[in-house]
Design an enzyme around this catalytic site. Structure first.
Site, PDB file in Angstrom:
ATOM      1  N   ASP A   1      -9.491  -7.718   0.236  1.00 19.85           N
ATOM      2  CA  ASP A   1      -9.995  -7.925   1.592  1.00 19.85           C
ATOM      3  C   ASP A   1     -11.094  -6.919   1.914  1.00 19.85           C
ATOM      4  OD1 ASP A   1      -7.942  -5.904   1.610  1.00 19.85           O
ATOM      5  OD2 ASP A   1      -8.021  -5.930   3.795  1.00 19.85           O
TER       6      ASP A   1
ATOM      7  N   GLU B   1      -5.516  -4.627   2.894  1.00 21.42           N
ATOM      8  CA  GLU B   1      -5.523  -3.168   2.933  1.00 21.42           C
ATOM      9  C   GLU B   1      -6.290  -2.651   4.133  1.00 21.42           C
ATOM     10  OE1 GLU B   1      -6.932   0.931   2.241  1.00 21.42           O
ATOM     11  OE2 GLU B   1      -8.145  -0.886   2.493  1.00 21.42           O
TER      12      GLU B   1
END
Length: 429
Positions: free
Chosen positions: A75, A139
């Site tokens: 991400d 994250e």
């Protein structure tokens, strides 16, 4: 195709996926990785709390030696195309650099880790312990879809004794000595709010009210002016010793670091104390209403292994008396790993071979990484390291989470070489 070409092509494919706008494309990234691994004869598993936010795990079984994990996340943060010189999701290769959101944080390490892992599998390296590839979602926000969820719901999936993650790899040229920084710890994210109370009223008659927004000004100023007490934590001491040849007295540390290199001082300063940064304020939501409550949100980062209880009395003393409430919102991270380990030795040996006089130095990451979850769940020795040699580290730091993010292909190749070499050294049969 060379490993350099493989890593470049895989990174370009990942960069062409917008894994934030809208959220949920981490599964598409995981599928790209799964297809690449399958072409190399490697099986993997996808674990997902939510179908569009998958985490990928693959494992090369070794014998009964220690296990090593390559940890990364797919991400990214947001990107505004208007701020960029190129499309943030183009994956364009221009003058030896690959452009795109996530090129440095951290799809570069995703690609390098996956290619290094697959190449070792192809070679049948005969490792003494397991090599684990862990590529997770979520994250950047940490909403419970990534590694925090994985280690709780599938505790054996990501289990490893050692791990290499993000958070380090900056190169400082100190005189004629190249020093590469390896993150062995991280600070704790411990944001808090200061809620100031007053009395509401009509904005046309300010004398009948008690404006909480105005009252909050003194607390905002106090937070901005506060200078927390300093101490020399092990990571700061190790960084100073590696760069200055000694750890000077605490009151001289910053000046000595600045004399050697301005960026060294910037790196050392947040390792000497907890930090406070007021970042948000919320009061009246209507122009003609004087607010009864004003809330200041403060980004607070604590030194490793400290807690909000350790600093709250200091913050209250800085704020002074008054009609306010102080509330910590979370306490995440703040873990560390020792630097006297076989993984450190392997990273140091690789680094020393990069260029004449090169050395490895420890540091604490001022931000948060997923290494925390491995340390907490398994007692993993986790370091942040992905060395950059071709791109200037100061430039790279400015590009992370910013416009025109990109990585030199030479550094992508270097990262893959580092991961392969360290795995062979640590897991030598």
């Amino acid at each position: 195709m060379t490993l350099r070409d493989e890593a470049t092509a895989l990174l370009q494919a990942l960069l062409r996926l917008d894994t934030v706008n809208p959220p949920g494309n981490e599964t598409q990234a995981a599928e790209i990785l799964r297809e690449y691994l399958a072409r190399n004869g490697v099986e993997c598993e996808l674990f997902a709390r939510e179908p569009h936010r998958a985490n990928l795990v693959a494992r090369i079984r070794g014998s009964d030696g220690p296990s090593l994990g390559f940890l990364s996340h797919t991400d990214t943060v947001l990107a505004d195309p208007a701020e960029w010189e190129r499309d943030p999701w183009s994956g364009d290769l221009v003058d030896g650099e690959v452009w795109g959101r996530g090129a440095l944080d951290m799809k570069d390490q995703v690609a390098a880790s996956t290619v290094a892992f697959a190449s070792l599998a192809r070679e049948g390296a005969g490792l003494a312990g397991d090599l684990v590839l862990v590529v997770v979602a979520d994250e950047e926000v940490g909403a419970g879809y990534g590694l925090s969820w994985l280690v709780e719901e599938h505790p054996d999936a990501a289990r490893c004794d050692y791990a290499i993650n993000e958070g380090g790899g900056d190169r400082l040229l100190l005189g004629s000595t190249p020093v590469y920084l390896c993150a062995t710890a991280e600070k704790m994210s411990a944001p808090f709010t200061v809620r100031v109370h007053g009395r509401s009223g009509h904005a046309s008659m300010p004398g009948i009210a008690d404006n909480a927004l105005v009252k909050a000004a003194r607390y905002l100023e106090a937070l901005g002016a506060y200078d927390p007490p300093r101490e020399l934590i092990p990571e700061a001491k190790g960084l100073l010793e590696a760069t200055l040849g000694e750890a000077p007295p605490l009151e001289e540390a910053l000046a000595r670091a600045r004399e050697l290199h301005p960026m060294l001082a910037d790196l050392v300063e947040p390792l000497l104390a907890f930090t406070l940064s007021p970042t948000m304020i919320d009061a009246s939501h209507q122009r003609n209403v004087i607010p009864a409550v004003c809330e200041i949100t403060v980004d607070c980062r604590l030194l490793p292994e400290r807690t909000p209880a350790d600093v709250e009395p200091l913050i209250r003393a800085a704020l002074g008396d008054g009609d306010y409430e102080l509330e910590f919102l979370e306490a995440v991270g703040g873990t560390r790993s020792r630097a006297d380990t076989p993984l450190w030795d392997a990273l140091a040996r690789f680094t020393e071979g990069l260029e004449p006089g090169a050395r490895l130095a420890p540091m604490a990451c001022p931000g948060f990484t997923d290494s925390h979850y491995l340390r907490t769940a398994y007692g993993t020795t986790a370091y942040g390291y992905f060395p950059l040699r071709a791109m200037d580290s100061e430039l790279a730091t400015k590009l992370v989470h910013s416009a025109n993010e990109r990585i030199a292909v030479d550094d992508l190749e270097l990262g893959a070489d580092m991961l392969r070499s360290v795995a062979k050294m640590l897991l030598a049969a």
